[in-house]
Design a protein around this motif. Structure first.
Motif: not given
Length: 180
Positions: A28-34, A45-47, A88
């Protein structure tokens, strides 16, 4: 369905749940991280990376049944994750997972070949993790720490296995001496 979960103890569920929860949080942190401030920019940053990462963390549930299969499936799932999603952050979950797997190899593997094969696969797991981890500068900066950590956990697993085996051997003659 029950045969799949035969021989799994409550601690196995707890261990798998902890690693899976940590994996969900990290993905989740990877998906939402900049990705700002990381040594390597994130590839995606794909789910989709979240459900694929579950294949990395869930197999530890079966560590008592076949530790070589568990380490191989975990490593194969990580290789797939790296190939699909590139750079990632994974080290925060996979390196502690590799230590837990090293403990399980020491505790549940039988025979020298199985121990060596399990440790070799765990080393591969660590190398694959660090080779494409966005949070790690270079693989050489973290690999020695990961290897030493896994070695310590492996030693703890072997220690427990030796103690359990010794206790079982001591109890066998006592059980045989009891009149029926």
């Amino acid at each position: 369905m029950n045969a799949i979960f035969k021989g799994i103890r409550p601690l196995d569920y707890v261990l798998a749940a902890l690693f899976t929860a940590a994996g969900v949080f990290l993905m989740f942190e990877n998906i939402t991280a900049s990705g700002h401030g990381l040594p390597h920019p994130q590839s995606t940053t794909t789910a989709a990376m979240l459900p694929v990462f579950l294949a990395v963390t869930v197999p530890i549930l079966w560590r008592r049944r076949n530790i070589l299969a568990v380490t191989a499936v975990t490593t194969a799932a990580l290789v797939l994750h790296v190939l699909l999603f590139g750079w990632d952050t994974r080290c925060g979950v996979v390196l502690p997972l590799s230590a837990a797997l090293a403990y399980a190899v020491g505790r549940f593997a039988t025979g020298r070949r199985e121990h060596l094969a399990g440790l070799a696969v765990i080393l591969l797991l660590q190398v694959v993790t660090l080779a494409r981890d966005a949070s790690i500068d270079t693989i050489l900066s973290a690999l020695p720490i990961a290897v030493v950590g896994a070695a310590l956990f492996y030693g703890a697993g072997r220690f427990v296995q030796v103690k359990v085996s010794k206790k079982e051997r001591e109890e066998q003659p006592a059980a045989a001496a009891v009149p029926v």
